[in-house]
Design a protein around this motif. Structure first.
Motif, PDB file in Angstrom:
ATOM      1  N   GLY A  20      39.140  35.651 -21.101  1.00 26.83           N
ATOM      2  CA  GLY A  20      39.959  36.370 -22.063  1.00 26.83           C
ATOM      3  C   GLY A  20      41.167  35.545 -22.431  1.00 26.83           C
ATOM      4  O   GLY A  20      42.253  35.752 -21.888  1.00 26.83           O
ATOM      5  N   ARG A  21      40.984  34.585 -23.366  1.00 28.96           N
ATOM      6  CA  ARG A  21      42.085  33.684 -23.701  1.00 28.96           C
ATOM      7  C   ARG A  21      43.158  34.390 -24.518  1.00 28.96           C
ATOM      8  O   ARG A  21      44.342  34.291 -24.234  1.00 28.96           O
ATOM      9  CB  ARG A  21      41.560  32.470 -24.468  1.00 28.96           C
ATOM     10  CG  ARG A  21      42.692  31.613 -25.024  1.00 28.96           C
ATOM     11  CD  ARG A  21      42.248  30.305 -25.594  1.00 28.96           C
ATOM     12  NE  ARG A  21      43.417  29.556 -26.061  1.00 28.96           N
ATOM     13  CZ  ARG A  21      43.378  28.277 -26.408  1.00 28.96           C
ATOM     14  NH1 ARG A  21      42.252  27.612 -26.334  1.00 28.96           N
ATOM     15  NH2 ARG A  21      44.474  27.666 -26.808  1.00 28.96           N
ATOM     16  N   SER A  22      42.742  35.095 -25.563  1.00 27.48           N
ATOM     17  CA  SER A  22      43.721  35.652 -26.493  1.00 27.48           C
ATOM     18  C   SER A  22      44.120  37.081 -26.183  1.00 27.48           C
ATOM     19  O   SER A  22      45.125  37.562 -26.685  1.00 27.48           O
ATOM     20  CB  SER A  22      43.170  35.584 -27.929  1.00 27.48           C
ATOM     21  OG  SER A  22      42.927  34.247 -28.309  1.00 27.48           O
ATOM     22  N   ALA A  23      43.324  37.771 -25.393  1.00 26.91           N
ATOM     23  CA  ALA A  23      43.601  39.177 -25.098  1.00 26.91           C
ATOM     24  C   ALA A  23      43.238  39.474 -23.652  1.00 26.91           C
ATOM     25  O   ALA A  23      42.419  38.787 -23.043  1.00 26.91           O
ATOM     26  CB  ALA A  23      42.803  40.075 -26.048  1.00 26.91           C
ATOM     27  N   SER A  24      43.846  40.531 -23.106  1.00 28.81           N
ATOM     28  CA  SER A  24      43.662  40.870 -21.685  1.00 28.81           C
ATOM     29  C   SER A  24      42.769  42.090 -21.491  1.00 28.81           C
ATOM     30  O   SER A  24      42.847  42.761 -20.465  1.00 28.81           O
ATOM     31  CB  SER A  24      45.028  41.140 -21.041  1.00 28.81           C
ATOM     32  OG  SER A  24      45.900  40.058 -21.226  1.00 28.81           O
ATOM     33  N   HIS A  25      41.909  42.380 -22.464  1.00 25.55           N
ATOM     34  CA  HIS A  25      41.056  43.567 -22.360  1.00 25.55           C
ATOM     35  C   HIS A  25      40.165  43.519 -21.122  1.00 25.55           C
ATOM     36  O   HIS A  25      39.974  44.545 -20.454  1.00 25.55           O
ATOM     37  CB  HIS A  25      40.174  43.693 -23.608  1.00 25.55           C
ATOM     38  CG  HIS A  25      40.924  43.934 -24.871  1.00 25.55           C
ATOM     39  ND1 HIS A  25      41.584  45.118 -25.128  1.00 25.55           N
ATOM     40  CD2 HIS A  25      41.128  43.146 -25.953  1.00 25.55           C
ATOM     41  CE1 HIS A  25      42.154  45.048 -26.320  1.00 25.55           C
ATOM     42  NE2 HIS A  25      41.900  43.870 -26.838  1.00 25.55           N
ATOM     43  N   ILE A  26      39.623  42.342 -20.798  1.00 22.00           N
ATOM     44  CA  ILE A  26      38.743  42.241 -19.632  1.00 22.00           C
ATOM     45  C   ILE A  26      39.514  42.531 -18.354  1.00 22.00           C
ATOM     46  O   ILE A  26      39.074  43.309 -17.501  1.00 22.00           O
ATOM     47  CB  ILE A  26      38.082  40.848 -19.568  1.00 22.00           C
ATOM     48  CG1 ILE A  26      37.038  40.705 -20.681  1.00 22.00           C
ATOM     49  CG2 ILE A  26      37.438  40.612 -18.199  1.00 22.00           C
ATOM     50  CD1 ILE A  26      36.382  39.338 -20.744  1.00 22.00           C
ATOM     51  N   ALA A  27      40.690  41.917 -18.205  1.00 23.07           N
ATOM     52  CA  ALA A  27      41.497  42.148 -17.001  1.00 23.07           C
ATOM     53  C   ALA A  27      41.876  43.618 -16.874  1.00 23.07           C
ATOM     54  O   ALA A  27      41.818  44.204 -15.777  1.00 23.07           O
ATOM     55  CB  ALA A  27      42.752  41.275 -17.037  1.00 23.07           C
ATOM     56  N   VAL A  36      47.421  43.840  -7.868  1.00 21.76           N
ATOM     57  CA  VAL A  36      48.222  43.270  -8.956  1.00 21.76           C
ATOM     58  C   VAL A  36      47.297  42.898 -10.110  1.00 21.76           C
ATOM     59  O   VAL A  36      46.263  42.262  -9.886  1.00 21.76           O
ATOM     60  CB  VAL A  36      48.986  41.999  -8.490  1.00 21.76           C
ATOM     61  CG1 VAL A  36      49.724  41.365  -9.669  1.00 21.76           C
ATOM     62  CG2 VAL A  36      49.965  42.333  -7.368  1.00 21.76           C
ATOM     63  N   THR A  37      47.649  43.311 -11.308  1.00 22.76           N
ATOM     64  CA  THR A  37      46.953  42.870 -12.513  1.00 22.76           C
ATOM     65  C   THR A  37      48.004  42.451 -13.529  1.00 22.76           C
ATOM     66  O   THR A  37      48.912  43.231 -13.860  1.00 22.76           O
ATOM     67  CB  THR A  37      46.072  43.987 -13.113  1.00 22.76           C
ATOM     68  OG1 THR A  37      45.124  44.414 -12.144  1.00 22.76           O
ATOM     69  CG2 THR A  37      45.351  43.489 -14.367  1.00 22.76           C
ATOM     70  N   LEU A  38      47.891  41.238 -14.010  1.00 29.41           N
ATOM     71  CA  LEU A  38      48.810  40.730 -15.029  1.00 29.41           C
ATOM     72  C   LEU A  38      48.192  40.962 -16.398  1.00 29.41           C
ATOM     73  O   LEU A  38      47.017  40.667 -16.624  1.00 29.41           O
ATOM     74  CB  LEU A  38      49.078  39.246 -14.810  1.00 29.41           C
ATOM     75  CG  LEU A  38      49.635  38.864 -13.435  1.00 29.41           C
ATOM     76  CD1 LEU A  38      49.741  37.353 -13.301  1.00 29.41           C
ATOM     77  CD2 LEU A  38      50.993  39.523 -13.200  1.00 29.41           C
ATOM     78  N   ILE A  39      48.975  41.508 -17.311  1.00 34.01           N
ATOM     79  CA  ILE A  39      48.529  41.749 -18.685  1.00 34.01           C
ATOM     80  C   ILE A  39      49.347  40.839 -19.601  1.00 34.01           C
ATOM     81  O   ILE A  39      50.570  41.001 -19.725  1.00 34.01           O
ATOM     82  CB  ILE A  39      48.707  43.231 -19.084  1.00 34.01           C
ATOM     83  CG1 ILE A  39      47.926  44.142 -18.123  1.00 34.01           C
ATOM     84  CG2 ILE A  39      48.262  43.452 -20.525  1.00 34.01           C
ATOM     85  CD1 ILE A  39      46.419  43.938 -18.126  1.00 34.01           C
ATOM     86  N   SER A  40      48.687  39.867 -20.206  1.00 36.29           N
ATOM     87  CA  SER A  40      49.395  38.839 -20.979  1.00 36.29           C
ATOM     88  C   SER A  40      50.267  39.439 -22.080  1.00 36.29           C
ATOM     89  O   SER A  40      51.399  38.991 -22.300  1.00 36.29           O
ATOM     90  CB  SER A  40      48.380  37.869 -21.595  1.00 36.29           C
ATOM     91  OG  SER A  40      47.631  37.208 -20.613  1.00 36.29           O
ATOM     92  N   GLU A  41      49.742  40.450 -22.774  1.00 37.55           N
ATOM     93  CA  GLU A  41      50.481  41.041 -23.890  1.00 37.55           C
ATOM     94  C   GLU A  41      51.792  41.673 -23.423  1.00 37.55           C
ATOM     95  O   GLU A  41      52.811  41.620 -24.128  1.00 37.55           O
ATOM     96  CB  GLU A  41      49.613  42.095 -24.591  1.00 37.55           C
ATOM     97  CG  GLU A  41      48.409  41.525 -25.326  1.00 37.55           C
ATOM     98  CD  GLU A  41      47.178  41.359 -24.453  1.00 37.55           C
ATOM     99  OE1 GLU A  41      46.068  41.271 -24.998  1.00 37.55           O
ATOM    100  OE2 GLU A  41      47.325  41.303 -23.197  1.00 37.55           O
ATOM    101  N   ILE A  43      44.033  37.983 -13.073  1.00 39.00           N
ATOM    102  CA  ILE A  43      44.806  37.123 -13.974  1.00 39.00           C
ATOM    103  C   ILE A  43      43.993  36.839 -15.231  1.00 39.00           C
ATOM    104  O   ILE A  43      42.896  36.294 -15.147  1.00 39.00           O
ATOM    105  CB  ILE A  43      45.133  35.777 -13.280  1.00 39.00           C
ATOM    106  CG1 ILE A  43      45.831  36.006 -11.941  1.00 39.00           C
ATOM    107  CG2 ILE A  43      45.963  34.886 -14.197  1.00 39.00           C
ATOM    108  CD1 ILE A  43      45.686  34.841 -10.982  1.00 39.00           C
ATOM    109  N   PRO A  44      44.491  37.183 -16.420  1.00 46.70           N
ATOM    110  CA  PRO A  44      43.767  36.836 -17.652  1.00 46.70           C
ATOM    111  C   PRO A  44      43.740  35.323 -17.853  1.00 46.70           C
ATOM    112  O   PRO A  44      44.710  34.619 -17.543  1.00 46.70           O
ATOM    113  CB  PRO A  44      44.590  37.513 -18.757  1.00 46.70           C
ATOM    114  CG  PRO A  44      45.512  38.445 -18.068  1.00 46.70           C
ATOM    115  CD  PRO A  44      45.734  37.914 -16.694  1.00 46.70           C
ATOM    116  N   GLU A  45      42.656  34.834 -18.387  1.00 45.88           N
ATOM    117  CA  GLU A  45      42.464  33.396 -18.588  1.00 45.88           C
ATOM    118  C   GLU A  45      43.586  32.766 -19.403  1.00 45.88           C
ATOM    119  O   GLU A  45      44.038  31.660 -19.118  1.00 45.88           O
ATOM    120  CB  GLU A  45      41.125  33.182 -19.299  1.00 45.88           C
ATOM    121  CG  GLU A  45      40.791  31.757 -19.643  1.00 45.88           C
ATOM    122  CD  GLU A  45      39.511  31.655 -20.455  1.00 45.88           C
ATOM    123  OE1 GLU A  45      38.965  30.554 -20.540  1.00 45.88           O
ATOM    124  OE2 GLU A  45      39.080  32.680 -21.014  1.00 45.88           O
ATOM    125  N   GLY A  46      44.061  33.465 -20.431  1.00 47.03           N
ATOM    126  CA  GLY A  46      45.049  32.883 -21.333  1.00 47.03           C
ATOM    127  C   GLY A  46      46.488  33.166 -20.963  1.00 47.03           C
ATOM    128  O   GLY A  46      47.399  32.973 -21.792  1.00 47.03           O
TER     129      GLY A  46
END
Length: 552
Positions: free
Chosen positions: A251-258, A269-274, A309-312
């Motif tokens: 999930g490079r551009s969005a954190s939907h998978i995480a 712990v879950t990090l949400i890029s947005e 951790i989201p990929e992006g």
């Protein structure tokens, strides 16, 4: 050929369809709604797509529509990265075409869009298709990432289609691929080519969505596959009680998978890029956040945990995002001088001397291995290849150092042993879940109907997806409805806007309400393997994201 019992059983699975598509397709008729509008920059989108902008959405009702039984030859392309269910889109398209007219033909262009340009194809027959039904992967005809964007390419596409008598092309892909579909449809109209273009929404990242595209296919299967693995690690962590698992997810551009995996497994712990970008959270603050969770759990005697951790992620941390931008520009301008340097030390000193003070500080803060990864070869667009940056190892190293500092200060008395994982390719070609098998088959059948109705520049749309399949609704939306203008290769171009995690929407809100509890308590849930046979509430259940979005 030897095949597993499950593989044989999946070949024979009969996908479920919306009630409207289960009868005779020749007894259906399209109904147009109100004209649609791009999500932004409507006037500019209209300049690029004058024939397909502001078209109405369509749905299907019982009724006669002239032309549904006309003989057709349709081409199909798989474009971009793999996603579970692609084979079923082709299966639904094939069966839908044959249901409309037994003489209809389906041609698969090999290797993605390049197959359409170079006329590399195979005719898809029932015998050829049979071993691919309800299976994962894109190996039936292969995929590719060639962009259709020049008039020379478009003209070659027209020539290929005319040589086979192709009336329409179905492009199965993500946001970039369906942007190409919109531009191709527009060009075919302008050239009076008589070739329709229909898109199907694919991407495991989940960032191709709106009210009419409630989910992109493959997301359900991929997140369930990852969640099974995460649940397995949670059970192992709770058994061994001595490891923290840092898991990077695609999930490079969005954190939907995480986010979806967090909702399914309730990690610590879950990090949400947005959210990190919205709050301008620094890398140091991210490290503090994870280290605090480790310390709180250690105080309760729990020296183990799970971090998603989201990929992006690194591209959403403000100082790292700025650093990456400067590095991309610097290596584009000074690439020759940089390439002449003979060792890593000289290269890093050269880079640091050309960066702004803020970015130089951020660069120096990073571990040596991550600095090297940031300087690796760029992608064809000149950007850092984020998937190759081992963000999970970066965070482990920084958290380890932070906890060591806290131990010296008497703020941490536990132990911290971390293991790293990257779940990505494991989910892209998994056996599709019943949801994805049904959804994709419906998308393909629906695409055949959109073509028969003479539509072009549309995405196949199946909605009401949190309900049982027979209550799903079928129709189509103009691709232009999802577009805006963005800077690409130094100029403004029309593209489908990526759908990022909405921090005000129900899935994130639910997650935010529970994460503090999950951080301290061992509240893990274990989804287990994807189930294909058994009660519908087990086998056909959609994602938590979809259920929460639709109030279920």
């Amino acid at each position: 050929m030897n095949i597993s019992p499950l593989q044989k059983a999946r070949y024979e699975y009969n996908p479920k369809l919306p009630a409207i598509l289960r009868g005779k397709l020749t007894n259906l008729s399209p109904v147009s709604g109100e004209p649609t509008c791009p999500v932004a920059d409507a006037d500019k989108i209209k300049e690029f797509c004058p024939h397909t902008c502001f078209l109405p959405a369509v749905s299907f009702v019982e009724g006669k529509h002239e032309g549904l039984t006309r003989a057709m030859t349709v081409g199909v392309i798989l474009s971009g990265g793999q996603a579970p269910g692609g084979h079923n889109v082709i299966s639904g398209l094939f069966d839908g075409l044959k249901a409309l007219n037994k003489d209809n033909r389906l041609i698969g262009f090999k290797g993605g869009p390049s197959g359409l340009i170079s006329d590399s194809f195979i005719e898809i027959t029932e015998k050829f298709l049979a071993p691919y039904r309800n299976t994962g992967g894109f190996d039936i005809i292969g995929s590719g990432r060639t962009k259709l964007e020049t008039e020379d390419q478009f003209d070659k596409c027209i020539a290929t289609c005319r040589s086979h008598g192709v009336n329409a092309v179905v492009i199965i892909g993500g946001d970039d691929s369906n942007t190409n579909a919109a531009i191709l449809a527009e060009y075919f109209i302008r050239k009076n080519a008589g070739i329709q273009v229909i898109g199907c929404p694919k991407t495991i990242d989940g960032d191709l969505k709106n009210d009419n595209i409630e989910i992109s296919f493959g997301f359900d299967t991929a997140t369930k596959t990852y969640s099974e693995l995460i649940g397995n690690l949670e059970r192992d962590a709770n058994s061994a009680k001595k490891y923290w698992h840092f898991i990077k997810l695609m999930g490079r551009s969005a954190s939907h998978i995480a986010l979806e995996c967090a909702l399914q497994t309730q990690p610590n712990v879950t990090l949400i890029s947005e959210e990190i970008e919205e709050n301008k959270t620094s890398l140091s603050d991210v490290v503090d956040y994870i280290a605090s969770a480790v310390a709180k759990r250690a105080a309760n005697g729990n020296n183990f945990g799970i971090v998603l951790i989201p990929e992006g992620l690194v591209e959403f941390i403000p100082e790292v995002k700025a650093l990456i931008g400067e590095l991309n520009d610097l290596l584009a301008k000074e690439g020759n001088a940089y390439s002449l340097l003979s060792n890593d030390k000289a290269r890093q000193e050269f880079i640091a001397s050309h960066l702004s003070t803020t970015s130089a500080t951020a660069f120096a803060f990073l571990p040596d291995g991550i600095r090297k990864q940031l300087l690796m070869d760029r992608d064809p667009h000149g950007n850092v290849q984020v998937s190759r940056i081992e963000t999970e190892k970066l965070l482990i190293e920084l958290v380890t150092q932070r906890l060591a500092d806290w131990k010296k200060e008497g703020k941490f008395s536990g132990s911290f042993n971390a293991l790293n994982h990257f779940f990505g390719y494991e989910g892209r070609c998994a056996f599709p879940s019943n949801f994805d098998a049904d959804y994709c088959y419906s998308l393909g059948t629906n695409a055949a109907l959109l073509i028969a109705c003479g539509l072009t520049g549309y995405l196949s749309s199946i909605t009401n997806l949190s309900a049982p399949a027979d209550q799903w609704k079928a129709g189509g939306i103009p691709v232009t409805m999802m577009m805006n203008m963005e800077q690409r290769h130094g100029e403004q171009k029309p593209v489908i806007r990526k759908a990022l995690v909405d921090l005000k929407d129900k899935p994130f809100t639910y997650f935010a309400q529970h994460r503090d509890t999950w951080a301290v308590e061992t509240a893990y849930t274990y989804p287990g393997a994807i189930q294909y046979y058994g009660p519908a509430e087990v086998c056909d259940r959609p994602t938590m994201t979809l259920l929460l979005e639709q109030g279920k």
